[in-house]
Design a protein around this motif. Structure first.
Motif, PDB file in Angstrom:
ATOM      1  N   VAL A 172      19.030 -19.047 -25.317  1.00  0.00           N
ATOM      2  CA  VAL A 172      19.500 -19.947 -23.892  1.00  0.00           C
ATOM      3  C   VAL A 172      19.039 -19.245 -22.602  1.00  0.00           C
ATOM      4  CG1 VAL A 172      21.280 -20.402 -25.021  1.00  0.00           C
ATOM      5  CG2 VAL A 172      20.789 -18.016 -23.692  1.00  0.00           C
ATOM      6  N   SER A 173      19.024 -19.982 -21.382  1.00  0.00           N
ATOM      7  CA  SER A 173      18.347 -19.857 -20.010  1.00  0.00           C
ATOM      8  C   SER A 173      19.273 -19.900 -19.027  1.00  0.00           C
ATOM      9  CB  SER A 173      17.762 -20.265 -19.938  1.00  0.00           C
ATOM     10  OG  SER A 173      17.068 -21.106 -19.720  1.00  0.00           O
ATOM     11  N   PRO A 174      19.220 -19.565 -17.686  1.00  0.00           N
ATOM     12  CA  PRO A 174      19.852 -19.855 -17.083  1.00  0.00           C
ATOM     13  C   PRO A 174      19.564 -21.506 -16.081  1.00  0.00           C
ATOM     14  CG  PRO A 174      19.752 -17.949 -16.133  1.00  0.00           C
ATOM     15  CD  PRO A 174      19.077 -18.191 -17.436  1.00  0.00           C
ATOM     16  N   GLU A 175      18.234 -21.594 -16.390  1.00  0.00           N
ATOM     17  CA  GLU A 175      17.380 -23.371 -16.222  1.00  0.00           C
ATOM     18  C   GLU A 175      17.630 -24.079 -17.367  1.00  0.00           C
ATOM     19  OE1 GLU A 175      15.496 -20.071 -14.488  1.00  0.00           O
ATOM     20  OE2 GLU A 175      15.863 -20.779 -17.047  1.00  0.00           O
ATOM     21  N   ILE A 176      18.815 -23.842 -18.108  1.00  0.00           N
ATOM     22  CA  ILE A 176      18.860 -25.250 -19.779  1.00  0.00           C
ATOM     23  C   ILE A 176      20.201 -25.503 -18.669  1.00  0.00           C
ATOM     24  CG2 ILE A 176      19.989 -25.602 -21.688  1.00  0.00           C
ATOM     25  CD1 ILE A 176      17.406 -24.163 -22.850  1.00  0.00           C
ATOM     26  N   ALA A 177      21.334 -24.538 -18.093  1.00  0.00           N
ATOM     27  CA  ALA A 177      22.535 -24.771 -18.048  1.00  0.00           C
ATOM     28  C   ALA A 177      22.741 -25.510 -16.987  1.00  0.00           C
ATOM     29  CB  ALA A 177      23.248 -22.970 -17.403  1.00  0.00           C
ATOM     30  N   LYS A 178      21.299 -25.108 -16.232  1.00  0.00           N
ATOM     31  CA  LYS A 178      21.357 -25.630 -14.708  1.00  0.00           C
ATOM     32  C   LYS A 178      21.722 -27.286 -14.761  1.00  0.00           C
ATOM     33  CE  LYS A 178      20.672 -21.876 -12.071  1.00  0.00           C
ATOM     34  NZ  LYS A 178      19.730 -20.733 -10.932  1.00  0.00           N
ATOM     35  N   ARG A 201      23.425 -17.153 -30.846  1.00  0.00           N
ATOM     36  CA  ARG A 201      23.957 -16.322 -32.375  1.00  0.00           C
ATOM     37  C   ARG A 201      23.003 -15.424 -31.952  1.00  0.00           C
ATOM     38  NH1 ARG A 201      23.375 -14.451 -37.224  1.00  0.00           N
ATOM     39  NH2 ARG A 201      25.622 -13.684 -38.257  1.00  0.00           N
ATOM     40  N   ILE A 202      22.898 -13.939 -32.028  1.00  0.00           N
ATOM     41  CA  ILE A 202      22.566 -12.756 -32.248  1.00  0.00           C
ATOM     42  C   ILE A 202      23.095 -11.804 -33.719  1.00  0.00           C
ATOM     43  CG2 ILE A 202      22.027 -10.681 -31.225  1.00  0.00           C
ATOM     44  CD1 ILE A 202      23.111 -10.941 -28.842  1.00  0.00           C
ATOM     45  N   ASP A 203      24.518 -12.054 -33.718  1.00  0.00           N
ATOM     46  CA  ASP A 203      24.243 -11.542 -35.370  1.00  0.00           C
ATOM     47  C   ASP A 203      25.841 -11.555 -35.426  1.00  0.00           C
ATOM     48  OD1 ASP A 203      25.695  -9.455 -33.695  1.00  0.00           O
ATOM     49  OD2 ASP A 203      24.380  -8.046 -34.165  1.00  0.00           O
ATOM     50  N   SER A 204      26.796 -11.399 -36.328  1.00  0.00           N
ATOM     51  CA  SER A 204      27.883 -11.905 -36.735  1.00  0.00           C
ATOM     52  C   SER A 204      28.888 -11.086 -35.805  1.00  0.00           C
ATOM     53  CB  SER A 204      28.334 -11.283 -38.618  1.00  0.00           C
ATOM     54  OG  SER A 204      28.389  -9.996 -38.149  1.00  0.00           O
ATOM     55  N   GLY A 205      28.016 -10.480 -35.002  1.00  0.00           N
ATOM     56  CA  GLY A 205      29.760  -9.540 -34.179  1.00  0.00           C
ATOM     57  C   GLY A 205      28.841  -9.812 -32.302  1.00  0.00           C
ATOM     58  N   ASN A 206      27.527 -10.425 -31.668  1.00  0.00           N
ATOM     59  CA  ASN A 206      27.584 -11.165 -31.036  1.00  0.00           C
ATOM     60  C   ASN A 206      26.249 -11.946 -30.539  1.00  0.00           C
ATOM     61  OD1 ASN A 206      27.039  -8.187 -29.839  1.00  0.00           O
ATOM     62  ND2 ASN A 206      26.362  -7.890 -31.509  1.00  0.00           N
ATOM     63  N   LEU A 207      27.078 -12.947 -29.278  1.00  0.00           N
ATOM     64  CA  LEU A 207      26.564 -13.954 -28.623  1.00  0.00           C
ATOM     65  C   LEU A 207      25.929 -13.442 -27.115  1.00  0.00           C
ATOM     66  CD1 LEU A 207      29.469 -16.434 -29.370  1.00  0.00           C
ATOM     67  CD2 LEU A 207      27.418 -16.398 -30.440  1.00  0.00           C
ATOM     68  N   ASP A 208      25.325 -14.406 -26.673  1.00  0.00           N
ATOM     69  CA  ASP A 208      24.266 -14.654 -25.672  1.00  0.00           C
ATOM     70  C   ASP A 208      25.179 -15.862 -25.215  1.00  0.00           C
ATOM     71  OD1 ASP A 208      22.936 -12.572 -25.025  1.00  0.00           O
ATOM     72  OD2 ASP A 208      21.319 -13.376 -25.477  1.00  0.00           O
ATOM     73  N   ILE A 209      25.296 -15.870 -23.602  1.00  0.00           N
ATOM     74  CA  ILE A 209      25.814 -17.158 -23.492  1.00  0.00           C
ATOM     75  C   ILE A 209      25.205 -17.528 -21.965  1.00  0.00           C
ATOM     76  CG2 ILE A 209      27.941 -17.256 -24.305  1.00  0.00           C
ATOM     77  CD1 ILE A 209      29.658 -17.002 -21.931  1.00  0.00           C
ATOM     78  N   GLU A 210      25.130 -18.341 -21.712  1.00  0.00           N
ATOM     79  CA  GLU A 210      24.741 -19.216 -20.269  1.00  0.00           C
ATOM     80  C   GLU A 210      26.023 -19.899 -19.653  1.00  0.00           C
ATOM     81  OE1 GLU A 210      23.032 -18.097 -17.658  1.00  0.00           O
ATOM     82  OE2 GLU A 210      21.882 -16.361 -18.687  1.00  0.00           O
ATOM     83  N   ILE A 211      26.360 -19.838 -17.943  1.00  0.00           N
ATOM     84  CA  ILE A 211      27.875 -21.120 -18.544  1.00  0.00           C
ATOM     85  C   ILE A 211      27.864 -21.944 -16.744  1.00  0.00           C
ATOM     86  CG2 ILE A 211      29.712 -20.276 -17.116  1.00  0.00           C
ATOM     87  CD1 ILE A 211      29.348 -17.364 -18.402  1.00  0.00           C
ATOM     88  N   TRP A 212      27.754 -23.207 -17.172  1.00  0.00           N
ATOM     89  CA  TRP A 212      28.596 -23.848 -15.408  1.00  0.00           C
ATOM     90  C   TRP A 212      30.154 -24.528 -16.282  1.00  0.00           C
ATOM     91  CZ3 TRP A 212      24.847 -26.185 -12.295  1.00  0.00           C
ATOM     92  CH2 TRP A 212      25.535 -26.843 -11.473  1.00  0.00           C
ATOM     93  N   GLU A 213      30.150 -23.581 -14.514  1.00  0.00           N
ATOM     94  CA  GLU A 213      32.060 -24.021 -14.100  1.00  0.00           C
ATOM     95  C   GLU A 213      32.540 -25.351 -13.649  1.00  0.00           C
ATOM     96  OE1 GLU A 213      34.048 -20.674 -12.748  1.00  0.00           O
ATOM     97  OE2 GLU A 213      33.681 -19.521 -14.917  1.00  0.00           O
ATOM     98  N   ARG A 214      32.963 -25.701 -14.192  1.00  0.00           N
ATOM     99  CA  ARG A 214      33.493 -26.939 -13.790  1.00  0.00           C
ATOM    100  C   ARG A 214      33.579 -26.442 -12.171  1.00  0.00           C
ATOM    101  NH1 ARG A 214      39.502 -29.033 -15.445  1.00  0.00           N
ATOM    102  NH2 ARG A 214      40.362 -27.093 -15.585  1.00  0.00           N
ATOM    103  N   GLY A 215      33.632 -26.978 -10.940  1.00  0.00           N
ATOM    104  CA  GLY A 215      33.936 -26.754  -9.733  1.00  0.00           C
ATOM    105  C   GLY A 215      33.199 -25.732  -9.103  1.00  0.00           C
TER     106      GLY A 215
END
Length: 282
Positions: A172-178, A201-215
């Motif tokens: 995941v990356s900011p560029e993909i989200a944008k 998914r990093i492992d069973s207790g951790n995620l990486d996310i990038e975000i695009w919010e409507r508005g």
């Protein structure tokens, strides 16, 4: 400053909001005014405006606005920020209290004496298409194929008071989200527009996310987005019930209880007192 509008800026993991208190200002909020205030470079710059405290359903509440002036039913970071404002300005003295939003009451608990860490009961998620909403037959929208910008993606959609589309990727990356965000936000399948989280998914207790919010577009953190990503990952069998959601602004901890209630824990911080002349809007 005479004839000025006063606001306070806070941030939750880099997701920044202006709090505009109607008890201290006489301004009538409209979409264009909010968009002007939030515009970076020309306004004060923010991801949104929190207008309150106001009465909603006879209780103390807040109206949450995106940076384009549209109103949001709920914001996880926004609720934590507004909770800090209420404590800082002595509207509440209890450690546990409720804030009314357009999506209903939200239970909040302050976890430290400086009011910088909050735990929020975000309710339960729904994957049911008509509740999100997603067009087509009524169904749970889980690991379903969608086409965005002429490319197929496996996506899970759900609502946690506002709608989210979750797509898992190897990276995941900011560029993909944008790049992908505007296509997902405005897809025909989503009649009320859509928030996007791309997840790894990093492992069973951790995620990486990038975000695009409507508005609002690309943002460094999202409370409801963290809830949605965690619940989707848990439903897909990718994680355990306690998940650290890593995002550019920091980490939000999500706990999913046995009855599917979602608890979000994260920090907020004061940035600055700010004011603009009323003539700013003319």
């Amino acid at each position: 400053m005479e004839n000025s509008i006063t606001m306070i800026k806070y941030q939750g993991l880099g997701n920044d909001y202006l709090v505009l208190d109607p008890n201290k200002n006489r301004v009538q909020l409209q979409g264009k005014k909010i968009a002007l205030l939030c515009q970076r470079g020309f306004g004060l710059g923010a991801d949104g405006v929190l207008y309150g405290p106001v009465e909603i359903n006879g209780k103390m509440g807040v109206h949450i606005y995106n940076s384009d002036g549209s109103e949001a039913a709920i914001s996880g970071n926004g609720v934590r920020i507004f909770a800090k404002y209420l404590i800082d300005h002595e509207y509440v003295k209890e450690q546990k209290f409720s804030i009314e939003t357009l999506s209903g009451p939200v239970e909040v608990e302050c976890l430290n004496s400086r009011a910088t860490e909050f735990r929020v009961n975000m309710g339960k998620a729904s994957f049911i298409s008509r509740e999100i909403p997603v067009t087509g037959e009524v169904r749970e929208v889980i690991n379903e194929t969608f086409t965005f910008n002429k490319k197929d993606y496996k996506a899970t959609c759900l609502t946690v008071g506002n709608p989210h589309c979750i797509i898992f990727m190897d990276e995941v990356s900011p560029e993909i989200a944008k790049d992908l965000g505007p296509y997902v936000e405005n897809a025909d399948e989503f009649p009320e527009r859509m928030n996007l989280q791309i997840c790894r998914r990093i492992d069973s207790g951790n995620l990486d996310i990038e975000i695009w919010e409507r508005g609002s577009g690309y943002t460094k953190a999202s409370g409801t987005g963290s809830c949605a990503a965690a619940v989707a990952a848990y439903r897909l069998g990718l994680t355990e019930s306690r998940i650290n959601v890593n995002q550019p602004g920091g980490i939000i901890q999500i706990d999913i209880k046995d009855d599917d209630t979602i608890y979000m824990t994260g920090s907020v911080g004061y940035v600055a007192d700010m004011s603009v002349a009323e003539s700013f809007f003319s």
